[in-house]
Motif scaffolding. Sequence first.
Motif, PDB file in Angstrom:
ATOM      1  N   LEU A   1       4.150 -12.070  -7.489  1.00  0.00           N
ATOM      2  CA  LEU A   1       2.771 -11.695  -7.801  1.00  0.00           C
ATOM      3  C   LEU A   1       2.385 -12.025  -9.243  1.00  0.00           C
ATOM      4  O   LEU A   1       1.212 -12.331  -9.509  1.00  0.00           O
ATOM      5  CB  LEU A   1       2.582 -10.197  -7.543  1.00  0.00           C
TER       6      LEU A   1
ATOM      7  N   ARG B   1       2.842  -5.724 -16.508  1.00  0.00           N
ATOM      8  CA  ARG B   1       2.317  -5.198 -15.242  1.00  0.00           C
ATOM      9  C   ARG B   1       2.953  -3.858 -14.891  1.00  0.00           C
ATOM     10  O   ARG B   1       2.271  -2.960 -14.378  1.00  0.00           O
ATOM     11  CB  ARG B   1       2.575  -6.217 -14.121  1.00  0.00           C
TER      12      ARG B   1
ATOM     13  N   GLU C   1      -0.016  -5.010  -4.120  1.00  0.00           N
ATOM     14  CA  GLU C   1      -1.428  -5.311  -3.871  1.00  0.00           C
ATOM     15  C   GLU C   1      -1.708  -5.343  -2.366  1.00  0.00           C
ATOM     16  O   GLU C   1      -2.212  -6.333  -1.812  1.00  0.00           O
ATOM     17  CB  GLU C   1      -1.813  -6.640  -4.532  1.00  0.00           C
TER      18      GLU C   1
ATOM     19  N   THR D   1      -9.073   0.161  -5.607  1.00  0.00           N
ATOM     20  CA  THR D   1      -8.538  -1.084  -5.058  1.00  0.00           C
ATOM     21  C   THR D   1      -9.151  -1.483  -3.731  1.00  0.00           C
ATOM     22  O   THR D   1      -8.998  -2.631  -3.297  1.00  0.00           O
ATOM     23  CB  THR D   1      -7.011  -0.965  -4.872  1.00  0.00           C
TER      24      THR D   1
ATOM     25  N   THR E   1      -8.095  -0.347  -0.951  1.00  0.00           N
ATOM     26  CA  THR E   1      -6.999  -0.326   0.015  1.00  0.00           C
ATOM     27  C   THR E   1      -7.236   0.769   1.053  1.00  0.00           C
ATOM     28  O   THR E   1      -7.612   1.889   0.713  1.00  0.00           O
ATOM     29  CB  THR E   1      -5.667  -0.052  -0.710  1.00  0.00           C
TER      30      THR E   1
END
Length: 558
Positions: free
Chosen positions: A407, A416, A455, A487, A489
């Motif tokens: 990623l 990150r 993600e 996000t 999600t």
Amino acid sequence: MTNSRAAAANGQPVLDVRDYSLAYGTPAGPVEALRNVSLSIRPGRTLGLVGESGSGKTSLAWAIMRYLPANAVETSGELVLLGEDLRTKSLEEIQDLRGRRVCMVFQDPGASLNPVLRLGDQIAEALVRHRALSQKDARDEGEAWLARTGISRPSEMMNRYPHEASGGEKQRVVIATAFACNPEMIIFDEPTTALDIITARQILDLFDDLHDETGVTALYISHDLGLVSRVAQDVAVINQGAIVEFGPREHVFTRPSHSYTRDLVEAVPNPDHRIVTSEPDAEDALLSLDEVNVMYGRGKNILSFLQPKREVVQGARNVSFGLRAGEILGIVGESGSGKSTIAKTLAGLQDFEGSVAFGPRSYSGRHKIDRAYRRAVQIVFQHPDASLNPRQTIGKILSRPLKLYDLVPRSERSRRVRDLLRSVFLPEDYAERFPHELSGGEKQRVAIARAFAAEPRLVICDEITSSLDVSVQASVARLLVDLQQKTGTACLFITHDLNLVRQLAHRIAVMRNGDLVDLFESSQARAPERHPYTTQLLDAVPVPVEASQVSSAAERAP
């Protein structure tokens, strides 16, 4: 006249804890567990002791029962049971006192019962010792008490071993043994925490019935304020080893004077205080299950001819439902209903029959699931201790999905990881820590961060708050909703806490014995068309007392 009745006649408390302090010796020095604790329980009443993990609740129970470890140091105070200070008793006197005058029902009934002895033998042993009954009379009395606890075939249960009984049945056996010994006081230490919501409600009803029948004095320890509100007439709130509030239940829960008590009360899930705000697009389908079936017990191995034939159990039966992008769908039901079966199936950990469609692709079994699906669908498990590698730092744990799915470049992974820690409100330097150096709530935050690191388009949360204190549970739930909304999600939130799921889910699916029996918008939980089992689950949720309520528990109190 029993000692407890004599105490009732003269106004003497059954238990009187006076200015009691306790510490544990460690290589780094003494750790203070209890600080100048004072409380009392009047005859026939139930005192609820509430507080979060590490507050000292169980340390106090162990001190009363004289189960303290070798490194415990009692620095001050008295533990007075009907006028006698337990701290002055010899070991022989304490062994005679346990069971006969004071009993304890522990959180995990499986750990309380001897796995190599039949249940009837264990009950009879206690009655022979503490009530001086003959072996025959002890078995007859034990069987009668099992019947009083609601066990339908008590004679059959007497002949079973612990592993042949369910969790609820084992807890009924432990409770029956405690009440059968006819003690002056029983200590209940989180007796329903390991049970599903329906079984827990049955155990609470059993406690109410037996308390009414016997008039026993009880100390009920729990972190669940709703539960304590239902069973106790008086409440003591403990924080960091000190009693910060003590009084009648209605006063403590409706007019708390201490800020810690107010925080606990406010953290209790309330369906009227919704956490989720945005509504997903009804046309934006993400996931759909079509006639999904899951069978357990079909597997074979090279030694199967040496094993007895295994029973095939259906974990999920013709389950069909859809999930929209950005939606939080709650899945509820008691133990064995199929909730975790669906979670493992969608996470690619369990084989299935039927069809699972995700985006434009459809999968007809676990063997068909590909790398893209595994990245897009992540799972957060109930116990972070079991899902976080204890030999890896938090930084390495969080960097693994970044590397696995390529990623971010290697040079950017540390940055990150720091971003992920900040996203779950943990300090950046936690990247250097190991899981054992974090609290339960902090470890669960790391597990959530790891799931979002990939993600994903869907995160499955399988009972992620069930082992957490009420305030930590509230913060983790809000964190999850915040991340989900930032996000976009989608989320499957599996839980037995209907009040919590009604706070944060858009829709709720109800499972029972492998079947999907109900599916509805959260706002319609109390609609008349709900399935009877849904109503049963809702009614089983203990809710803290409100100012307008007059509890039957308070009315029954002497």
